[in-house]
Design a protein around this motif. Structure first.
Motif, PDB file in Angstrom:
ATOM      1  N   ASP A 175       0.807  -1.221   0.000  1.00 51.64           N
ATOM      2  CA  ASP A 175       0.000   0.000   0.000  1.00 51.64           C
ATOM      3  C   ASP A 175       0.844   1.277   0.000  1.00 51.64           C
ATOM      4  O   ASP A 175       0.309   2.380  -0.049  1.00 51.64           O
ATOM      5  N   ASN A 176       2.188   1.122   0.023  1.00 47.59           N
ATOM      6  CA  ASN A 176       3.085   2.268  -0.158  1.00 47.59           C
ATOM      7  C   ASN A 176       3.617   2.346  -1.584  1.00 47.59           C
ATOM      8  O   ASN A 176       4.535   3.122  -1.861  1.00 47.59           O
ATOM      9  N   GLU A 177       3.067   1.525  -2.450  1.00 44.97           N
ATOM     10  CA  GLU A 177       3.444   1.447  -3.863  1.00 44.97           C
ATOM     11  C   GLU A 177       4.849   0.871  -4.074  1.00 44.97           C
ATOM     12  O   GLU A 177       5.473   1.081  -5.105  1.00 44.97           O
ATOM     13  N   THR A 178       5.336   0.112  -3.099  1.00 43.42           N
ATOM     14  CA  THR A 178       6.599  -0.613  -3.257  1.00 43.42           C
ATOM     15  C   THR A 178       6.341  -1.846  -4.099  1.00 43.42           C
ATOM     16  O   THR A 178       5.391  -2.603  -3.845  1.00 43.42           O
ATOM     17  N   LEU A 179       7.179  -2.068  -5.098  1.00 38.52           N
ATOM     18  CA  LEU A 179       7.030  -3.234  -5.961  1.00 38.52           C
ATOM     19  C   LEU A 179       7.485  -4.484  -5.215  1.00 38.52           C
ATOM     20  O   LEU A 179       8.659  -4.620  -4.864  1.00 38.52           O
ATOM     21  N   LEU A 180       6.552  -5.393  -4.973  1.00 41.38           N
ATOM     22  CA  LEU A 180       6.852  -6.633  -4.265  1.00 41.38           C
ATOM     23  C   LEU A 180       7.244  -7.752  -5.214  1.00 41.38           C
ATOM     24  O   LEU A 180       8.080  -8.610  -4.886  1.00 41.38           O
ATOM     25  N   TYR A 181       6.642  -7.729  -6.401  1.00 41.88           N
ATOM     26  CA  TYR A 181       6.793  -8.842  -7.338  1.00 41.88           C
ATOM     27  C   TYR A 181       6.296  -8.343  -8.687  1.00 41.88           C
ATOM     28  O   TYR A 181       5.453  -7.430  -8.748  1.00 41.88           O
ATOM     29  N   ALA A 182       6.803  -8.903  -9.761  1.00 46.25           N
ATOM     30  CA  ALA A 182       6.325  -8.506 -11.089  1.00 46.25           C
ATOM     31  C   ALA A 182       6.436  -9.692 -12.037  1.00 46.25           C
ATOM     32  O   ALA A 182       7.347 -10.519 -11.920  1.00 46.25           O
ATOM     33  N   LEU A 183       5.500  -9.755 -12.958  1.00 43.50           N
ATOM     34  CA  LEU A 183       5.484 -10.794 -13.985  1.00 43.50           C
ATOM     35  C   LEU A 183       5.217 -10.141 -15.327  1.00 43.50           C
ATOM     36  O   LEU A 183       4.624  -9.066 -15.400  1.00 43.50           O
ATOM     37  N   ALA A 213       1.319 -15.925  -8.372  1.00 39.20           N
ATOM     38  CA  ALA A 213       0.563 -15.004  -7.514  1.00 39.20           C
ATOM     39  C   ALA A 213       0.638 -15.432  -6.049  1.00 39.20           C
ATOM     40  O   ALA A 213       0.589 -14.591  -5.144  1.00 39.20           O
ATOM     41  N   ASN A 214       0.782 -16.730  -5.800  1.00 44.12           N
ATOM     42  CA  ASN A 214       1.011 -17.222  -4.437  1.00 44.12           C
ATOM     43  C   ASN A 214       2.401 -16.846  -3.944  1.00 44.12           C
ATOM     44  O   ASN A 214       2.578 -16.438  -2.798  1.00 44.12           O
ATOM     45  N   PHE A 215       3.408 -17.000  -4.820  1.00 41.50           N
ATOM     46  CA  PHE A 215       4.772 -16.609  -4.453  1.00 41.50           C
ATOM     47  C   PHE A 215       4.812 -15.134  -4.055  1.00 41.50           C
ATOM     48  O   PHE A 215       5.525 -14.750  -3.124  1.00 41.50           O
ATOM     49  N   ALA A 216       4.043 -14.327  -4.776  1.00 41.95           N
ATOM     50  CA  ALA A 216       4.040 -12.875  -4.520  1.00 41.95           C
ATOM     51  C   ALA A 216       3.501 -12.534  -3.131  1.00 41.95           C
ATOM     52  O   ALA A 216       3.739 -11.430  -2.633  1.00 41.95           O
ATOM     53  N   MET A 254       9.878 -14.327  -0.646  1.00 44.04           N
ATOM     54  CA  MET A 254      10.030 -14.482  -2.092  1.00 44.04           C
ATOM     55  C   MET A 254       9.819 -13.151  -2.813  1.00 44.04           C
ATOM     56  O   MET A 254       9.873 -13.092  -4.041  1.00 44.04           O
ATOM     57  N   GLN A 255       9.593 -12.102  -2.051  1.00 40.82           N
ATOM     58  CA  GLN A 255       9.339 -10.790  -2.641  1.00 40.82           C
ATOM     59  C   GLN A 255      10.642 -10.041  -2.909  1.00 40.82           C
ATOM     60  O   GLN A 255      11.659 -10.262  -2.241  1.00 40.82           O
ATOM     61  N   LEU A 256      10.592  -9.132  -3.854  1.00 44.21           N
ATOM     62  CA  LEU A 256      11.796  -8.418  -4.292  1.00 44.21           C
ATOM     63  C   LEU A 256      12.486  -7.621  -3.183  1.00 44.21           C
ATOM     64  O   LEU A 256      13.723  -7.671  -3.078  1.00 44.21           O
ATOM     65  N   PRO A 257      11.778  -6.874  -2.340  1.00 40.06           N
ATOM     66  CA  PRO A 257      12.486  -6.112  -1.295  1.00 40.06           C
ATOM     67  C   PRO A 257      13.315  -7.000  -0.368  1.00 40.06           C
ATOM     68  O   PRO A 257      14.446  -6.663  -0.021  1.00 40.06           O
ATOM     69  N   TYR A 258      12.758  -8.149   0.036  1.00 42.73           N
ATOM     70  CA  TYR A 258      13.494  -9.073   0.907  1.00 42.73           C
ATOM     71  C   TYR A 258      14.699  -9.661   0.188  1.00 42.73           C
ATOM     72  O   TYR A 258      15.814  -9.688   0.735  1.00 42.73           O
ATOM     73  N   LEU A 259      14.498 -10.122  -1.044  1.00 44.65           N
ATOM     74  CA  LEU A 259      15.587 -10.741  -1.805  1.00 44.65           C
ATOM     75  C   LEU A 259      16.696  -9.733  -2.099  1.00 44.65           C
ATOM     76  O   LEU A 259      17.880 -10.073  -2.055  1.00 44.65           O
ATOM     77  N   GLU A 260      16.315  -8.495  -2.385  1.00 42.06           N
ATOM     78  CA  GLU A 260      17.314  -7.456  -2.637  1.00 42.06           C
ATOM     79  C   GLU A 260      18.116  -7.172  -1.368  1.00 42.06           C
ATOM     80  O   GLU A 260      19.356  -7.032  -1.407  1.00 42.06           O
ATOM     81  N   ASN A 305      16.725 -14.086 -10.432  1.00 38.23           N
ATOM     82  CA  ASN A 305      15.729 -14.954 -11.064  1.00 38.23           C
ATOM     83  C   ASN A 305      14.304 -14.472 -10.813  1.00 38.23           C
ATOM     84  O   ASN A 305      13.420 -14.667 -11.651  1.00 38.23           O
ATOM     85  N   THR A 306      14.078 -13.853  -9.649  1.00 37.42           N
ATOM     86  CA  THR A 306      12.764 -13.265  -9.390  1.00 37.42           C
ATOM     87  C   THR A 306      12.611 -11.946 -10.136  1.00 37.42           C
ATOM     88  O   THR A 306      11.553 -11.670 -10.717  1.00 37.42           O
ATOM     89  N   LEU A 307      13.657 -11.148 -10.145  1.00 34.53           N
ATOM     90  CA  LEU A 307      13.616  -9.853 -10.822  1.00 34.53           C
ATOM     91  C   LEU A 307      13.315 -10.005 -12.310  1.00 34.53           C
ATOM     92  O   LEU A 307      12.506  -9.265 -12.879  1.00 34.53           O
ATOM     93  N   LYS A 308      13.916 -11.000 -12.969  1.00 31.75           N
ATOM     94  CA  LYS A 308      13.762 -11.119 -14.426  1.00 31.75           C
ATOM     95  C   LYS A 308      12.396 -11.665 -14.855  1.00 31.75           C
ATOM     96  O   LYS A 308      12.068 -11.625 -16.033  1.00 31.75           O
ATOM     97  N   LYS A 309      11.596 -12.127 -13.880  1.00 27.29           N
ATOM     98  CA  LYS A 309      10.239 -12.555 -14.222  1.00 27.29           C
ATOM     99  C   LYS A 309       9.391 -11.389 -14.724  1.00 27.29           C
ATOM    100  O   LYS A 309       8.452 -11.591 -15.488  1.00 27.29           O
ATOM    101  N   GLY A 310       9.729 -10.172 -14.259  1.00 28.25           N
ATOM    102  CA  GLY A 310       8.894  -9.038 -14.635  1.00 28.25           C
ATOM    103  C   GLY A 310       9.647  -7.865 -15.225  1.00 28.25           C
ATOM    104  O   GLY A 310       9.040  -6.831 -15.508  1.00 28.25           O
ATOM    105  N   LYS A 311      10.974  -8.009 -15.418  1.00 27.41           N
ATOM    106  CA  LYS A 311      11.779  -6.904 -15.921  1.00 27.41           C
ATOM    107  C   LYS A 311      12.497  -7.298 -17.201  1.00 27.41           C
ATOM    108  O   LYS A 311      12.832  -8.455 -17.414  1.00 27.41           O
ATOM    109  N   ASP A 312      12.759  -6.310 -18.049  1.00 19.46           N
ATOM    110  CA  ASP A 312      13.552  -6.554 -19.245  1.00 19.46           C
ATOM    111  C   ASP A 312      15.012  -6.758 -18.852  1.00 19.46           C
ATOM    112  O   ASP A 312      15.455  -6.312 -17.796  1.00 19.46           O
ATOM    113  N   ARG A 313      15.768  -7.394 -19.744  1.00 17.51           N
ATOM    114  CA  ARG A 313      17.144  -7.762 -19.423  1.00 17.51           C
ATOM    115  C   ARG A 313      18.017  -6.557 -19.061  1.00 17.51           C
ATOM    116  O   ARG A 313      18.908  -6.656 -18.215  1.00 17.51           O
ATOM    117  N   THR A 314      17.792  -5.436 -19.710  1.00 14.66           N
ATOM    118  CA  THR A 314      18.627  -4.268 -19.427  1.00 14.66           C
ATOM    119  C   THR A 314      18.504  -3.815 -17.974  1.00 14.66           C
ATOM    120  O   THR A 314      19.427  -3.209 -17.434  1.00 14.66           O
TER     121      THR A 314
END
Length: 391
Positions: free
Chosen positions: A108-116, A129-132, A137-143, A161-170
């Motif tokens: 609810d703070n608009e922090t990206l938790l997960y992306a596909l 969606a369960n992993f999210a 398994m969320q991006l803030p924790y893994l980062e 591996n989690t980041l690339k599920k929803g982000k371009d390679r660059t």
């Protein structure tokens, strides 16, 4: 009576279709965000476009399923935004969305938790969606885990591996280089670090990629020469393709020189093909001619299809006789590689363009023979033969 029965069946089918068709709720983003704050639920956002076939497939095959929607509504506040409309445009830019469909999971703070991104099956989507929902398994924790131990390849890959599920390679390059900064040049040549480079390095000028260029044999020993070649080609493609797609000739020519500095035939061949694509799209036929006259025999001499493509462009857009004669030699070489109907017809047309009727007739007849043997439609060559015989 029969007509009424058919009409009833048609209406029934349309009703079933409409029941199975997912129609997104147009809930304002701010309203959804407030609801998320009040309920403690995370946000689920789908970014889509009406023209996107993968988006429509997800709507029709996944989000039309009651079980999927029950799961989403139970666990998330759901938002569906068209990237070509006001709120969708803002969200697309805010989260740097480049692929469709994209699915964002936010707190609810608009922090990206997960992306596909992309199309997926129902079971796969539900799993993701369960992993999210799992904090570990969320991006803030893994980062955070990765940044606390930057040289740990296991933590790096968990994040990547989690980041690339929803982000371009660059967008993978920042954590990749953070990890690789902990590795010496000698440490780069390992199976693990090759995987890091292959997955996350996108900058042609980076220390790691330049090291790969200078030590290809060593990397081929831990990966394979084919994988090293593919990585080099992908780096050049990622460097040049955006400028070609956007017809950005100024920046293309700047970056082209960087790609050419690699000085490998495989990358020179890629640059050559990008040069021709850009020249065609911008209709710079003199540049097209210059590049092909310089490099066709050196870079695509054994590609019969490409030689014919160049010949077709010369037929349509090049007028001086000497250059046309050169293009004829290229297409004739394509016939040596693969004697074909279209190659013979093209050669005949090129000869006809320089007013060499005798040679044009010969190749037109050869094309006619192939068409007859293969039982193909010979209309195009028949038209040319009629034109030549009337001259």
């Amino acid at each position: 009576m029969r007509f009424l029965y058919i009409l009833f069946i048609f209406i029934s089918i349309q009703t079933v279709k409409s029941q199975n068709q997912f129609i997104p709720d147009d809930v304002p983003y701010k309203t959804a965000l407030e609801t998320a704050k009040n309920t403690g639920k995370p946000l689920f956002i789908m970014l889509y476009a009406d023209w996107c076939p993968h988006c429509n497939q997800m709507k029709n095959e996944v989000f039309s399923d009651a079980a999927v929607m029950d799961f989403l509504k139970k666990n998330y506040i759901c938002v569906w935004k068209n990237i070509e409309k006001e709120e969708g445009i803002v969200l697309k830019d805010k989260f740097n969305t480049k692929s469709l469909p994209t699915f964002l999971f936010l707190d609810d703070n608009e922090t990206l938790l997960y992306a596909l991104k992309g199309e997926m099956k129902k079971a796969d989507f539900i799993s993701e969606a369960n992993f999210a929902l799992n904090p570990k398994m969320q991006l803030p924790y893994l980062e955070k885990e990765f940044l606390a131990d930057k040289s740990n390849s296991t933590k790096f890959f968990a994040y990547l591996n989690t980041l690339k599920k929803g982000k371009d390679r660059t967008e993978l390059s920042i954590p990749t280089h953070i990890y690789l900064e902990t590795q010496s040049d000698a440490q780069l040549v390992s199976e693990t670090n090759w995987r890091v480079i292959a997955n996350g390095v996108t900058d042609i000028n980076s220390r790691e990629f330049q090291y790969v260029l200078k030590h290809q044999k060593e990397f081929a020993a831990v990966a394979s020469q084919n994988r090293v070649d593919r990585k080099i080609e992908s780096i050049v493609t990622e460097l040049l393709r955006p400028y070609v797609d956007n017809l950005d000739t100024i920046n293309y020519y700047k970056q082209r020189e960087i790609a050419k500095s690699i000085r490998l035939q495989k990358t020179d061949s890629l640059v050559f093909k990008f040069d021709l694509t850009l020249a065609e799209r911008t209709e710079k036929w003199q540049f097209y001619k210059k590049i092909t006259l310089e490099d066709t025999q050196k870079l695509v001499w054994n590609d019969a299809s490409f030689l014919k493509d160049i010949g077709q462009t010369y037929l349509k857009h090049i007028t001086d006789e000497e250059s046309l004669k050169k293009s004829i030699s290229w297409v004739k070489h394509s016939l040596e590689l693969n004697n074909s109907y279209d190659g013979n017809l093209l050669t005949a047309r090129l000869y006809n363009k320089i007013k060499d009727k005798k040679s044009a007739l010969k190749y037109a007849k050869d094309a006619k023979t192939i068409a007859k043997e293969m039982n193909w439609n010979s209309k195009d060559v028949d038209v040319l033969l009629a034109e030549l015989n009337n001259k």
